[in-house]
Design a protein around this motif. Structure first.
Motif, PDB file in Angstrom:
ATOM      1  N   HIS A  15       1.375   5.629  -1.603  1.00  9.08           N
ATOM      2  CA  HIS A  15       0.847   6.819  -2.264  1.00  9.08           C
ATOM      3  C   HIS A  15       1.961   7.415  -3.121  1.00  9.08           C
ATOM      4  O   HIS A  15       3.068   6.903  -3.140  1.00  9.08           O
ATOM      5  CB  HIS A  15       0.333   7.801  -1.208  1.00  9.08           C
ATOM      6  CG  HIS A  15      -0.841   7.255  -0.454  1.00  9.08           C
ATOM      7  ND1 HIS A  15      -2.117   7.297  -0.932  1.00  9.08           N
ATOM      8  CD2 HIS A  15      -0.899   6.585   0.730  1.00  9.08           C
ATOM      9  CE1 HIS A  15      -2.935   6.702  -0.075  1.00  9.08           C
ATOM     10  NE2 HIS A  15      -2.217   6.245   0.942  1.00  9.08           N
TER      11      HIS A  15
ATOM     12  N   HIS B 152      -9.774   5.485   0.211  1.00  4.44           N
ATOM     13  CA  HIS B 152      -9.229   6.835   0.303  1.00  4.44           C
ATOM     14  C   HIS B 152      -8.282   7.090  -0.860  1.00  4.44           C
ATOM     15  O   HIS B 152      -7.780   6.161  -1.492  1.00  4.44           O
ATOM     16  CB  HIS B 152      -8.502   7.042   1.626  1.00  4.44           C
ATOM     17  CG  HIS B 152      -7.275   6.181   1.793  1.00  4.44           C
ATOM     18  ND1 HIS B 152      -7.349   4.877   2.219  1.00  4.44           N
ATOM     19  CD2 HIS B 152      -5.963   6.435   1.578  1.00  4.44           C
ATOM     20  CE1 HIS B 152      -6.116   4.375   2.267  1.00  4.44           C
ATOM     21  NE2 HIS B 152      -5.260   5.286   1.872  1.00  4.44           N
TER      22      HIS B 152
ATOM     23  N   HIS C  97       0.851  -1.185   0.000  1.00  2.19           N
ATOM     24  CA  HIS C  97       0.000   0.000   0.000  1.00  2.19           C
ATOM     25  C   HIS C  97       0.892   1.243   0.000  1.00  2.19           C
ATOM     26  O   HIS C  97       1.764   1.388   0.843  1.00  2.19           O
ATOM     27  CB  HIS C  97      -0.890  -0.021   1.247  1.00  2.19           C
ATOM     28  CG  HIS C  97      -1.795   1.172   1.323  1.00  2.19           C
ATOM     29  ND1 HIS C  97      -2.984   1.243   0.634  1.00  2.19           N
ATOM     30  CD2 HIS C  97      -1.668   2.345   1.974  1.00  2.19           C
ATOM     31  CE1 HIS C  97      -3.563   2.413   0.882  1.00  2.19           C
ATOM     32  NE2 HIS C  97      -2.786   3.104   1.686  1.00  2.19           N
TER      33      HIS C  97
ATOM     34  N   CYS D  85       1.224   5.978   4.999  1.00  2.00           N
ATOM     35  CA  CYS D  85      -0.182   6.272   4.708  1.00  2.00           C
ATOM     36  C   CYS D  85      -0.762   7.149   5.814  1.00  2.00           C
ATOM     37  O   CYS D  85      -0.707   6.782   6.981  1.00  2.00           O
ATOM     38  CB  CYS D  85      -0.977   4.973   4.607  1.00  2.00           C
ATOM     39  SG  CYS D  85      -2.731   5.274   4.325  1.00  2.00           S
TER      40      CYS D  85
END
Ligand SMILES: [Zn+2]
Ligand SMILES: [Zn+2]
Ligand SMILES: [Zn+2]
Length: 138
Positions: free
Chosen positions: A91, A124, A89, A107
């Motif tokens: 970004h 999100h 995970h 995160c």
């Protein structure tokens, strides 16, 4: 994600190795940034004039669903890039000048969900925009 990893996923899901898929994945593996379907189309037209947006979007959506490509909306356009950190995970920082991205493994949701105790969070989005060091130096 490497081309070999991408093809392993596609073959596990019974997708045939076509020339279009090969060319699209090749293009993404050579460009470490977010690309539009138009950029993909312009590249593919060298070999395959008349290829339709339909064909390109169908393939891009397949790759995105399988986690081979990552997808985001930038300036109202769908943008795609090769999955930069498979299975983790993360970004992105996205350079607004050259489009290059940097993966961020932190995160911010852990901090934010503290403020939403009675809510059921379903997803999100979090992106940071600006100029990368190379573009700052220009
Ligand atoms: Zn990524
Ligand atoms: Zn840049
Ligand atoms: Zn997150």
């Amino acid at each position: 994600m490497t081309l070999d990893e991408a093809w392993r996923i596609l073959q596990e899901k019974q997708f045939k190795r076509t020339k279009n898929r090969d060319t699209i994945l090749q293009f993404f593996s050579e460009n470490d940034r977010y690309l539009t379907a138009l950029e993909v189309k312009n590249f593919m037209e060298e070999d395959n004039p008349g290829i339709s947006f339909d064909t390109i979007y169908r393939n891009l959506s397949t790759f995105s669903d399988l986690g081979i490509l990552e997808e985001t909306d930038l300036n109202g356009d769908r943008h795609f890039r090769m999955q930069c950190d498979p299975g983790v995970h993360h970004h992105h920082f996205i350079c607004t000048a050259c489009g290059k991205t940097r993966s961020i493994s932190h995160c911010p949701m852990e901090m934010i969900t503290v403020n939403l105790p009675d809510y059921e969070v379903e997803g999100h989005k979090f992106e940071i925009y600006g100029k990368c060091p190379l573009c700052v130096a220009k």
